[in-house]
Write an enzyme that holds these catalytic residues in place. Sequence first.
Site, short mmCIF file in Angstrom:
data_model
loop_
_atom_site.label_atom_id
_atom_site.label_comp_id
_atom_site.label_asym_id
_atom_site.label_seq_id
_atom_site.Cartn_x
_atom_site.Cartn_y
_atom_site.Cartn_z
N HIS A 120 3.77 3.51 12.68
CA HIS A 120 2.70 4.39 13.18
C HIS A 120 3.19 5.33 14.29
CE1 HIS A 120 -0.88 1.81 11.52
NE2 HIS A 120 0.20 1.68 10.77
N GLU A 156 -5.21 1.01 2.80
CA GLU A 156 -5.01 -0.11 3.72
C GLU A 156 -5.14 0.36 5.14
OE1 GLU A 156 -3.13 -3.20 6.18
OE2 GLU A 156 -2.51 -1.14 6.02
N GLU A 157 -4.65 1.57 5.42
CA GLU A 157 -4.58 2.04 6.80
C GLU A 157 -5.91 2.57 7.33
OE1 GLU A 157 -2.18 1.41 8.53
OE2 GLU A 157 -0.29 1.50 7.44
N ASP A 162 6.34 1.24 7.22
CA ASP A 162 4.97 0.76 6.92
C ASP A 162 4.32 1.66 5.90
OD1 ASP A 162 2.49 -0.40 6.94
OD2 ASP A 162 1.93 0.32 8.91
N HIS A 220 0.82 -1.21 0.00
CA HIS A 220 0.00 0.00 0.00
C HIS A 220 0.86 1.26 0.00
CE1 HIS A 220 0.48 0.76 4.42
NE2 HIS A 220 0.50 -0.55 4.53
N ASP A 226 -0.56 4.29 0.99
CA ASP A 226 -1.06 5.23 1.99
C ASP A 226 -0.34 5.05 3.32
OD1 ASP A 226 -2.42 2.71 2.09
OD2 ASP A 226 -3.91 3.56 3.44
N GLU A 274 4.26 -6.17 4.35
CA GLU A 274 4.10 -5.53 5.67
C GLU A 274 5.31 -5.84 6.54
OE1 GLU A 274 1.89 -3.49 6.79
OE2 GLU A 274 0.31 -3.60 5.26
ZN LIG Z 1 0.99 -1.39 6.44
#
Ligand SMILES: [Zn+2]
Length: 378
Positions: free
Chosen positions: A349, A134-135, A100, A67, A69, A163
């Site tokens: 994150h 995805e997030e 990520d 992903h 995003d 991931e």
């Molecule tokens: Zn991810």
Amino acid sequence: MKNTIIELAQNLIRRPSISPNDCGCQAEIAQRLEAVGFTLEWLPFGDTLNLWATHGSEDPCVVFAGHTDVVPVGDESQWQYPPFSAEIVDGTLYGRGAADMKGSLAALVIAAETFVKNNPNHKGKIALLITSDEEAAAKDGTVKVVETLMARQEAVHYAVVGEPSSGKVLGDVIKNGRRGSITANLYIEGIQGHVAYPHLAENPVHTALNFLTELTTYQWDNGNEFFPPTSLQIANIKAGTGSNNVIPGELYVQFNLRYCTEVTDEIIKNKVAEMLNKHALKHRIEWNLSGKPFLAGNGKLVKAAVQAVENVTKITPRLDTSGGTSDGRFIALMGAEVVEFGPLNATIHKVNECVSVDDLGKCGEVYYQILENLLNGE
Ligand SMILES: [Zn+2]
């Protein structure tokens, strides 16, 4: 390969693609892939951009999934380096999405690109499935692409999701499955009344107690070789008006199960219904299935991935199914073997998200060797 991966990772990080925005990430990737002969297909749904890029047309189909995003940066002043500057300091690449998963996405793309350049007539088919959702909601991303592919009977046999799976060092963990996740919103009905006149009311907190004990102590299964036992947690519980003299009319209980392949969502729903009936509770219940469990076990893809990781990192990875859900759950619906492999997840994150430049280079080599093991073997 390493320098190209880092360059692409930096370009992607410099695009502030907070979910579900893509900010041109996919266009840049698509341009590279098209230049080495990939066929591009854009599959936009709602506000989400998705790319399906393929090379070759035979079986088996190996998908690299990722992903573009990222999650919001939070308090920007907490960042040592600006979150979209993609700074490299002492061999570490900093920025939102570094781990990520723009770093490993760049590694997937460059591995596929290099493999196709070196093996223009490779067996099978290589595909990249890239989403920008995805997030956040994960409603218009991979799930919709999978629906589209299934509707036209396009098969996927193996999928590698980039991931960040590694824990302490690169290569220590490959995810070869994920638990399922299902949530129930349960409303137990009573009769509201004055606490001084309990005979005229029915307290749903009291009537539910035995049921809740049974619900929270029930042993669903013992897990298996790859999964821990299914677990249930009450996440929210609510009743009462706030006043000390009112018997509540309703009890709301929200619970979530992380479940393994020893049970199914049907078994779980039926068992809970049976318990509710046994305790004669008037109720309504709404179920929300966010992902069925999947397991690649120890199949051909897992073997190819383990071998590649051992080769590149000199570490034997542990096969693991822990953690939250990922887009792998959607691809697994196609009957594909799915693994997740990527860099360290320690900073994902968080502020100062970062990834080792060397590790990204090695991820690229691992992805390359997985293709070699699956498509050039025999
Ligand atoms: Zn991810």
